[in-house]
Design an enzyme around this catalytic site. Structure first.
Site, PDB file in Angstrom:
ATOM      1  CB  THR A 197      -6.128  -0.566   4.672  1.00 21.13           C
ATOM      2  OG1 THR A 197      -6.704   0.660   4.251  1.00 21.13           O
ATOM      3  CG2 THR A 197      -5.453  -1.227   3.490  1.00 21.13           C
ATOM      4  CB  VAL A 226      -7.954   6.013  -6.278  1.00 20.74           C
ATOM      5  CG1 VAL A 226      -6.949   4.893  -6.118  1.00 20.74           C
ATOM      6  CG2 VAL A 226      -9.031   5.628  -7.287  1.00 20.74           C
ATOM      7  N   GLY A 227      -7.341   5.724  -2.965  1.00 20.56           N
ATOM      8  CA  GLY A 227      -6.321   5.899  -1.937  1.00 20.56           C
ATOM      9  C   GLY A 227      -4.997   5.270  -2.345  1.00 20.56           C
ATOM     10  CG  ASP A 228      -2.467   4.038   0.878  1.00 22.16           C
ATOM     11  OD1 ASP A 228      -3.707   3.885   1.017  1.00 22.16           O
ATOM     12  OD2 ASP A 228      -1.658   3.769   1.779  1.00 22.16           O
ATOM     13  N   GLY A 249      -4.181   3.048   6.875  1.00 18.52           N
ATOM     14  CA  GLY A 249      -4.364   4.427   7.327  1.00 18.52           C
ATOM     15  C   GLY A 249      -4.751   5.332   6.174  1.00 18.52           C
ATOM     16  N   GLY A 251      -4.836   7.154   3.067  1.00 20.52           N
ATOM     17  CA  GLY A 251      -4.030   6.952   1.873  1.00 20.52           C
ATOM     18  C   GLY A 251      -3.407   8.210   1.304  1.00 20.52           C
TER      19      GLY A 251
HETATM   20  N1  GLY Z   1      -5.316   3.231   3.103  1.00 16.44           N
HETATM   21  C1  GLY Z   1      -6.579   3.125   2.531  1.00 16.44           C
HETATM   22  C2  GLY Z   1      -7.116   4.331   1.929  1.00 16.44           C
HETATM   23  O1  GLY Z   1      -6.785   5.433   2.333  1.00 16.44           O
HETATM   24  O2  GLY Z   1      -7.909   4.241   1.032  1.00 16.44           O
END
Ligand code: GLY
Length: 281
Positions: A197, A226-228, A249, A251
């Site tokens: 990311t 969907v991540g963070d 990292g 999410g």
């Molecule tokens: N930090 C990005 C994800 O986990 O999608």
């Protein structure tokens, strides 16, 4: 060129990218007298571009968006944008969010397909709607309506890696030797799927903050995961009078902590940046 830099640091943006980035960019202001600061994960060129822009008087959020755009547009970077690692069906789904210090506004976009610059789409959601998060096909429709060009985000390398991943991991194909014979970059994408990311935070010469986080998310994720990165408080958070924090990292870990929000709150309580981070763990 310094020894730590190579050709990949000097990707330049094409006209389609430049047009997409101009959508919603604020007018340039007279630079102020405060010392600017830019931080980013990933690439030195992101910092250079964003710093150059804040020194010229660009809005700090626009500077951060332009800084990460260079990586979003790079087909050889497999963590964001064009050439990002696809989901398990071979489709690249992008997540991003932005925040603007002076207005304390922010927005995110999740599961966005076919658009190289999701961070600029997030800025457009912030500016052209009352909403904070848009997802999937309707986010794509929104981006298209606002002039963002569409293109296939899968490259030859990421397509080859995805096919090899699918055949070896999902179908149990008896082809370990064919994976071993792959181009090393492609083999690495099969063996070690990315969850890379890019985050960039910029403090301009007026003391205002802007920030962005952008990603293609976890490599070979379940479609729709969907991540963070598009979630305010997780992928990034800022308070113009306190500070800014962004996350990279896996999410899922951060979504259970909203660590970016927590770090900024820890800074507000007077903790030093490192202690503010450690206190979230
Ligand atoms: N930090 C990005 C994800 O986990 O999608």
């Amino acid at each position: 060129m310094t020894p730590s830099m190579n050709r990949r640091h000097f990707v330049t943006l094409g006209t389609a990218s430049l047009a997409a980035l101009s959508i919603g960019a604020a007018p340039i202001k007279k630079p102020g007298s405060r010392k600017p600061v830019v931080i980013a994960s990933g690439r030195e060129q992101t910092v250079q571009i964003a710093m150059d822009m804040v020194l010229k008087g660009h809005d700090p959020m626009d500077a951060a968006i332009a800084g990460v755009a260079i990586v979003e547009a790079d087909p050889n970077d497999h963590s964001v944008g064009l050439g990002g690692t696809p989901n398990e069906e071979g489709v690249v789904e992008l997540d991003a969010c932005v925040m603007h210090g002076p207005t304390h506004g922010g927005a995110g976009v999740a599961g966005l397909r076919n658009i190289v610059h999701p961070a600029a789409v997030a800025r457009c959601i912030l500016q052209r709607t009352r909403h904070v998060l848009m997802v999937g096909d309707n986010a794509l429709k929104f981006a298209r309506e606002h002039g963002f060009p569409e293109q296939d985000l899968l490259t030859e390398q990421t397509r080859n890696a995805w096919i090899a991943w699918k055949e070896s991991k999902l179908r149990g194909a008896r082809i370990p030797e064919s994976v071993a014979a792959l181009d090393p970059v492609v083999r690495d994408l099969v063996d070690r799927p990315t969850h890379g990311t890019i985050h960039c935070s910029a403090l301009d010469t007026h003391g205002n903050l802007g920030a962005v986080t952008t990603t293609s998310g976890l490599g070979y994720k379940v479609p729709g995961r969907v991540g963070d990165s598009p979630i305010l408080g997780a992928g990034l958070w800022l308070d113009n009078s306190v500070g800014s924090c962004g996350s990279v990292g896996l999410g899922e870990v951060n979504l259970l902590n909203c660590a970016s929000f927590l770090v900024v709150e820890n800074l507000r309580r007077g903790l030093k940046p490192k202690d503010a981070l450690v206190a979230t763990t």
